[in-house]
Enzyme design. Structure first.
Site, PDB file in Angstrom:
ATOM      1  N   ASN A  86      38.261  41.659  39.499  1.00 14.49           N
ATOM      2  CA  ASN A  86      38.823  42.484  40.557  1.00 14.49           C
ATOM      3  C   ASN A  86      38.427  43.931  40.279  1.00 14.49           C
ATOM      4  O   ASN A  86      38.722  44.462  39.209  1.00 14.49           O
ATOM      5  CB  ASN A  86      40.348  42.342  40.589  1.00 14.49           C
ATOM      6  CG  ASN A  86      40.785  40.925  40.940  1.00 14.49           C
ATOM      7  OD1 ASN A  86      40.129  40.242  41.720  1.00 14.49           O
ATOM      8  ND2 ASN A  86      41.889  40.471  40.353  1.00 14.49           N
ATOM      9  N   VAL A  95      45.194  46.358  36.241  1.00  9.34           N
ATOM     10  CA  VAL A  95      45.012  46.949  34.909  1.00  9.34           C
ATOM     11  C   VAL A  95      43.612  47.552  34.873  1.00  9.34           C
ATOM     12  O   VAL A  95      42.616  46.838  35.065  1.00  9.34           O
ATOM     13  CB  VAL A  95      45.186  45.897  33.793  1.00  9.34           C
ATOM     14  CG1 VAL A  95      44.942  46.544  32.431  1.00  9.34           C
ATOM     15  CG2 VAL A  95      46.572  45.257  33.846  1.00  9.34           C
ATOM     16  N   HIS A  99      38.042  43.588  33.039  1.00  4.04           N
ATOM     17  CA  HIS A  99      38.323  42.264  32.493  1.00  4.04           C
ATOM     18  C   HIS A  99      37.769  41.184  33.402  1.00  4.04           C
ATOM     19  O   HIS A  99      37.761  41.317  34.624  1.00  4.04           O
ATOM     20  CB  HIS A  99      39.829  42.056  32.282  1.00  4.04           C
ATOM     21  CG  HIS A  99      40.677  42.426  33.456  1.00  4.04           C
ATOM     22  ND1 HIS A  99      40.988  43.728  33.773  1.00  4.04           N
ATOM     23  CD2 HIS A  99      41.267  41.656  34.407  1.00  4.04           C
ATOM     24  CE1 HIS A  99      41.744  43.751  34.856  1.00  4.04           C
ATOM     25  NE2 HIS A  99      41.913  42.507  35.267  1.00  4.04           N
TER      26      HIS A  99
END
Ligand code: AMP
Length: 113
Positions: A86, A95, A99
């Site tokens: 994302n 966050v 990732h």
């Protein structure tokens, strides 16, 4: 630079269920799993999001994908898994430390919601 909860996980200041670690990356189970298997694979370098990666990160980004492949194999996922990133708030990023989501263990629809 971006200080996030993932920085604290990298420094082992808060616990995480770590499934893989090397000099460049860390992989741990997502605390709010969206599938029976949900692992996050993060670079130790705090790149906030994919859009902020640079050409210098080419090898690191390749490393993350290849480690995702290895982790999927080590978890016995076969070839049935999804990798998602994302990028940005509107795409669902919460966050701001790059990732990869490694998701498996249920059917996945397309396009993703
Ligand atoms: P994203 O929405 O793509 O930014 O994904 C962030 C992910 O981090 C979410 O799936 C969260 O459930 C997960 N997450 C947040 N805090 C933690 C934590 N302390 N340990 C493990 N996963 C976390």
């Amino acid at each position: 630079m971006s200080e996030t909860i993932f920085s604290k996980i990298i420094r082992k200041e808060i616990p995480a269920d770590i499934v893989y670690e090397d000099d460049l990356c860390l992989a741990f189970k997502d605390v709010n799993p969206q599938a029976p298997t949900h692992v996050l694979i993060i670079p130790k370098k705090p790149i906030p999001k994919l859009a902020e990666a640079t050409d210098e990160d080419q090898a690191l980004l390749g490393h993350l994908l290849l480690k995702a492949r290895e982790i999927a194999a080590s978890l016995g996922l076969g070839d049935a898994y999804r990798i998602a990133i994302n990028n940005g708030e509107q795409a669902g990023q919460t966050v701001f430390h790059l990732h990869l989501h490694l998701l498996a263990g249920r059917p996945f629809s397309w396009p993703p919601g």
